[in-house]
Design an enzyme around this catalytic site. Structure first.
Site, PDB file in Angstrom:
ATOM      1  N   GLN A   2      -9.534   2.332   1.375  1.00 52.42           N
ATOM      2  CA  GLN A   2     -10.363   3.019   0.779  1.00 52.42           C
ATOM      3  C   GLN A   2     -11.818   3.068   1.271  1.00 52.42           C
ATOM      4  O   GLN A   2     -12.559   4.008   1.407  1.00 52.42           O
ATOM      5  CB  GLN A   2     -10.633   2.538  -0.835  1.00 52.42           C
ATOM      6  CG  GLN A   2      -9.539   2.776  -1.577  1.00 52.42           C
ATOM      7  CD  GLN A   2      -9.350   4.353  -1.798  1.00 52.42           C
ATOM      8  OE1 GLN A   2     -10.118   5.265  -1.566  1.00 52.42           O
ATOM      9  NE2 GLN A   2      -8.245   4.753  -2.560  1.00 52.42           N
ATOM     10  N   THR A  44       0.939   0.972   2.926  1.00 52.62           N
ATOM     11  CA  THR A  44       1.865   0.214   2.160  1.00 52.62           C
ATOM     12  C   THR A  44       2.877  -0.433   3.074  1.00 52.62           C
ATOM     13  O   THR A  44       3.350  -1.439   3.150  1.00 52.62           O
ATOM     14  CB  THR A  44       2.782   0.894   1.214  1.00 52.62           C
ATOM     15  OG1 THR A  44       1.882   1.818   0.185  1.00 52.62           O
ATOM     16  CG2 THR A  44       3.872   0.200   0.429  1.00 52.62           C
ATOM     17  N   THR A  47      11.075   6.875  15.987  1.00 50.85           N
ATOM     18  CA  THR A  47      10.506   7.952  16.959  1.00 50.85           C
ATOM     19  C   THR A  47       9.168   8.049  16.097  1.00 50.85           C
ATOM     20  O   THR A  47       9.127   8.129  14.848  1.00 50.85           O
ATOM     21  CB  THR A  47      11.058   8.996  17.182  1.00 50.85           C
ATOM     22  OG1 THR A  47      12.145   8.605  17.898  1.00 50.85           O
ATOM     23  CG2 THR A  47      10.312  10.099  17.885  1.00 50.85           C
ATOM     24  N   SER A  87      -5.177   4.125   6.115  1.00 54.76           N
ATOM     25  CA  SER A  87      -4.200   5.289   5.409  1.00 54.76           C
ATOM     26  C   SER A  87      -4.763   6.605   5.635  1.00 54.76           C
ATOM     27  O   SER A  87      -5.769   6.674   5.519  1.00 54.76           O
ATOM     28  CB  SER A  87      -3.864   5.162   4.033  1.00 54.76           C
ATOM     29  OG  SER A  87      -3.246   6.226   3.570  1.00 54.76           O
ATOM     30  N   HIS A 135      -4.293   9.789   4.667  1.00 58.19           N
ATOM     31  CA  HIS A 135      -4.526  10.843   3.815  1.00 58.19           C
ATOM     32  C   HIS A 135      -5.641  10.281   3.122  1.00 58.19           C
ATOM     33  O   HIS A 135      -6.060  11.162   2.210  1.00 58.19           O
ATOM     34  CB  HIS A 135      -3.115  10.814   2.954  1.00 58.19           C
ATOM     35  CG  HIS A 135      -2.880   9.613   1.783  1.00 58.19           C
ATOM     36  ND1 HIS A 135      -3.050   9.899   0.420  1.00 58.19           N
ATOM     37  CD2 HIS A 135      -2.236   8.562   2.061  1.00 58.19           C
ATOM     38  CE1 HIS A 135      -2.683   8.781   0.100  1.00 58.19           C
ATOM     39  NE2 HIS A 135      -2.212   8.078   0.868  1.00 58.19           N
ATOM     40  N   CYS A 145      -0.185   5.780 -10.082  1.00 52.59           N
ATOM     41  CA  CYS A 145       1.017   5.405  -9.234  1.00 52.59           C
ATOM     42  C   CYS A 145       1.860   6.321  -9.144  1.00 52.59           C
ATOM     43  O   CYS A 145       1.763   7.328  -9.564  1.00 52.59           O
ATOM     44  CB  CYS A 145       1.424   4.081  -9.914  1.00 52.59           C
ATOM     45  SG  CYS A 145       1.533   4.266 -11.797  1.00 52.59           S
ATOM     46  N   ASN A 201      -9.674   0.404  -4.932  1.00 52.92           N
ATOM     47  CA  ASN A 201      -9.472   1.795  -5.456  1.00 52.92           C
ATOM     48  C   ASN A 201      -9.648   2.446  -6.618  1.00 52.92           C
ATOM     49  O   ASN A 201     -10.244   3.654  -6.677  1.00 52.92           O
ATOM     50  CB  ASN A 201      -7.862   2.142  -4.979  1.00 52.92           C
ATOM     51  CG  ASN A 201      -6.717   1.214  -5.639  1.00 52.92           C
ATOM     52  OD1 ASN A 201      -7.069   0.082  -5.681  1.00 52.92           O
ATOM     53  ND2 ASN A 201      -5.966   1.798  -6.466  1.00 52.92           N
TER      54      ASN A 201
END
Ligand code: PLP
Length: 378
Positions: free
Chosen positions: A174, A76, A232, A194, A196, A321, A146
């Site tokens: 995806q 995002t 960082t 992404s 995850h 969501c 997705n």
């Protein structure tokens, strides 16, 4: 009735994939790196080495050079970094089925004409903002959706973008790790990833920016990530992302997703045999190997998710969501389905560790609920 042999069955890999053991191990090790990756001493250099190893691992999976890859807190954030560029473009042409991280920004910032369906290149085009010098056009079309797993023809989209002198932002979140995305990275100017979604930790993403494009960072500060993402670095998260990317690449090379696709197809065949009225969204299109989106008009997706959850299975309705609320799927509406059908869909998404026994147990649980429902209606 709880999942398979009393264990829950996780079939929501498109929402997030379980942490890969390789990612867990890399993160545990990185936790002991005491240095700041920007420090010049040995401790700092050791932390920097962790970050750069991960960058090489992610670049190896997605293609492109390490110099073009910037770590962010999420896909995002990577999307916003591109979409909020002040001087690069003023008009966005996007697919109506884009993920919220692209879609909400476009809707909020620019009045958009919504196209009739969700097919690629039939999305919406925003009118140029009046009163400004016209800057240019950005295309935003994901590699794969997705909710449905339907893939876009990225090479054709990139060619169309080029023809119109537009830049091309491709959400490869995806697709990455489930299918090869090196071609995407080759043809797109910007690509989103992404951690995850491929078995890394939540809260770490990456943006690939074509080498000759200068972007303005969203965050200003210490100049980390070539000035594109100050702050960082999340060394532990990045280490996990890198290790997950390496493991995902191995899975791709080993043909693991062909087995996953076969399981998905078995599942669809079993459900179809008991419920001839079931709609398989996008089944005729090229899809990700792990995703099936099924809709039974009138049986709310939200209800199915709750009933299946009670039975021990994790799936999702529409797009899950952040708030956990489920609404009518805007993706299905954009694909031409009516409101009832668009609120009656669930997404079942599998992963490399999904077993045939789990798929069988799911098909049986769904069939039991379906039969209960149809016998009540009779
Ligand atoms: N793009 C797509 C296609 C996604 O499925 C998701 C996650 O649901 C995102 C972007 C956002 O990713 P992140 O959770 O890293 O912000």
């Amino acid at each position: 009735m709880t999942g398979l042999d009393g264990r829950r069955v996780y079939l929501d890999w498109n929402a997030t994939a379980p942490l890969r053991p390789e990612a867990r191990a890399a993160m545990l090790e990185a936790m002991d790196a005491v240095g700041n990756p920007s420090s010049v001493h040995a401790e700092g250099r050791a932390a920097r080495a962790i970050v750069e190893k991960a960058r090489a691992q992610v670049a190896s999976l997605v293609g492109g050079s390490v110099d073009e890859l910037v770590f962010t807190s999420s896909a995002t954030e990577a999307a916003q970094t591109v979409l909020k560029q002040p001087f690069l473009f003023d008009t966005v042409k996007a697919c109506v089925t884009e993920h919220d991280c692209v879609d909400t920004h476009i809707r909020r910032s620019i009045s958009a004409e919504v196209g009739a369906n969700g097919l690629p290149l039939d999305g919406y085009r925003s009118p140029p903002m009046s009163g400004f010098v016209q800057l240019g056009l950005l295309f935003a079309f994901a590699a794969a959706n997705n909710e449905t797993g339907v893939c876009n023809p990225v090479v054709e989209i990139a060619a169309a973008a080029k023809e119109q002198n537009a830049l091309y932002l491709c959400d490869a979140v995806q697709a990455a790790g489930k299918v090869g995305v090196q071609q995407v990275v080759k043809v797109a100017d910007f690509a989103l990833f992404s951690g995850h979604k491929l078995g890394g930790p939540k809260g770490v993403g990456a943006l690939r920016v074509r080498a000759d494009i200068q972007l303005e960072g969203l965050l200003h500060g210490g100049g980390q990530e070539k000035g594109l993402r100050a702050g960082t670095e999340n060394v532990v998260g990045i280490a996990g992302f890198g290790a997950a990317a390496e493991a995902a690449q191995r899975d791709l090379e080993d043909g693991v997703w062909e087995r996953v696709a076969a399981l998905r197809n078995i599942l669809e065949a079993r459900l179809e045999a008991v419920a001839p009225d079931l709609i398989f969204v996008g089944r005729e299109a090229e899809r990700l190997p792990n995703t099936t989106c099924i809709a039974l008009p009138g049986w709310k997706g939200e209800t199915q998710v709750m009933q299946l959850d009670l039975a021990g299975f994790a799936v999702s309705a529409g797009s899950a969501c952040s708030s956990g609320k489920v609404k009518e799927s805007r993706v299905l509406r954009a694909m031409g389905f009516d409101a009832v059908t668009a609120s009656s869909a669930i997404r079942v998404s599998l992963g490399p560790t999904t077993t045939e026994a789990e798929i069988t147990a799911f098909a049986e649980a769904w069939t039991t609920l379906y039969r209960k429902r149809t016998s009540r209606a009779a």
